[in-house]
Design an enzyme around this catalytic site. Structure first.
Site, short mmCIF file in Angstrom:
data_model
loop_
_atom_site.label_atom_id
_atom_site.label_comp_id
_atom_site.label_asym_id
_atom_site.label_seq_id
_atom_site.Cartn_x
_atom_site.Cartn_y
_atom_site.Cartn_z
N ASP A 74 0.81 -1.21 0.00
CA ASP A 74 0.00 0.00 0.00
C ASP A 74 0.85 1.26 0.00
OD1 ASP A 74 0.73 -0.75 2.70
OD2 ASP A 74 -0.61 0.82 3.42
N GLU A 136 0.16 -1.08 5.73
CA GLU A 136 1.23 -0.53 6.58
C GLU A 136 1.02 0.94 6.87
OE1 GLU A 136 5.04 1.39 7.66
OE2 GLU A 136 3.78 1.78 5.89
#
EC number: 3.5.1.130
Length: 368
Positions: A74, A136
């Site tokens: 991400d 994350e």
């Protein structure tokens, strides 16, 4: 510990760059990683590697667990047009471009699609385990699921930008909370404090409790930051409410619980709800992982740099769950994390693939 042995595959620098550009071209803000995950899984499938996308969205390619290479899929939100800029086109003052190979612009090129693609290439080259994790940038749901769902590897290399010669060994911990208070409404001429004043008073006390010498390195301090505030008279006109979201960064010299207790000590009115904490981490520079990186960087004509970062990463969670040596590494200038001009030198990317290949080979006991 059992491992699955996988034959290495000769992934070229061109193959690795193709994966990098494809992944940067696929928007993957937290919660929307699926398309990028499928492209990453397809890369491993194309090189005859076992791979699957697990129930939370992590891309898992198990193999030789002498080392686990892992980075996050991400990115933060923000659209930056994807462009491969040649060295001739790059600004002469842009120190990102080097060796005539150009620069890749795009969201995630630095944080952390560059490290992710470099690790995927090195994992296929050397036959070691790989995981691309999700979330994350928000709640680290991918890393939290991973440590609960698999055995501890022999070593971990986490992917975040450190530059091709940087080895990150330390991160501060992270504690976030939400303060809520309610008071009776009344005329603003009254001297009694309302909920908004209670919120600001508590936070001022927290900041004072952690006030430290300005000459002390930031890495060694607790830093406090309010990140959102909302308040006012309720719809029924009978109360004043206040909500304050806060974050505290915790150095390795302290534990998160001690910091939480200190933050709660001045709390007299209102309540604070804390999210799951992330502990700080400080790895030794003498582990086999750190030694392998120093040797590999020198072999690629670089001078190793040992880094401590003031932020937090998934390495904190891995270190809290697994008792194995680890470090964080990846191409890119971390000053460009989340920035509107995020970009990555392709020459630096190539060097990081070479360094990671050497490190994984060393940790598996192979010949380089």
């Amino acid at each position: 510990m059992s491992t699955t042995m996988t034959d290495p595959d000769p992934v070229s620098f061109a193959d690795a760059r193709e994966l990098l550009v494809d992944l940067v071209s696929i928007p993957s803000p937290s919660g929307q990683e699926r398309d990028a995950a499928e492209r990453l899984a397809a890369f491993f499938e194309a090189h005859d590697r076992e791979v699957r996308i697990d129930e939370v969205g992590n891309v898992r390619a198990p193999a030789d667990d002498s080392v686990l290479l892992t980075s996050h899929i991400d990115t933060v939100p923000g659209e930056i047009p994807v462009e491969v800029e040649s060295a001739d086109e790059a600004d002469e003052e842009d120190d990102i471009a080097d060796e005539g190979t150009g620069v890749l612009w795009g969201r995630g090129s630095v944080d952390a699609t560059g490290p992710l693609a470099a690790m995927a290439a090195a994992a296929v080259r050397t036959g070691v385990s790989f995981v691309g994790v999700v979330g994350e940038e928000t709640n680290s749901r991918g890393a939290r699921h991973l440590v609960a769902d698999r055995e501890e590897p022999d070593a971990v290399v986490n992917g975040e930008p450190s530059g091709a010669t940087g080895i990150t060994l330390g991160y501060r911990g992270f504690l976030s909370g939400t303060y809520v208070a309610t008071s009776e409404s009344g005329h603003t001429s009254r001297p009694e404090p309302n909920a908004i004043q209670h919120a600001t008073s508590w936070w001022t006390s927290v900041e004072e409790a952690f006030e430290q010498d300005e000459y002390q390195p930031v890495f060694e301090r607790v830093t406090t930051k309010p990140v959102a505030i909302d308040g006012g008279i309720t719809d029924d006109g009978l109360s004043v409410e206040a909500t304050l979201d806060v974050q505290l960064r915790v150095p390795p010299t302290l534990d998160v619980e001690t910091v939480r207790e200190t933050a709660e000590a001045p709390l007299e009115i209102g309540t604070v709800t804390w999210a799951d904490p992330i502990p700080p981490v400080m790895e030794s520079p003498r582990t086999e992982v750190a030694r392998a990186f120093r040797a590999a960087i020198r072999e690629e004509d670089g001078e190793p740099r040992l880094l401590r970062k003031t932020g937090t990463s998934d390495m904190n969670l891995f270190a809290g769950a697994w008792d194995c040596p680890m470090a964080t590494y990846g191409p890119g200038n971390s000053e460009l994390d989340h920035a509107p001009d995020e970009r990555l030198s392709l020459a630096e990317f190539d060097r990081s693939v070479a360094v990671l290949t050497r490190v994984a080979t060393t940790l598996t006991g192979g010949d380089d």
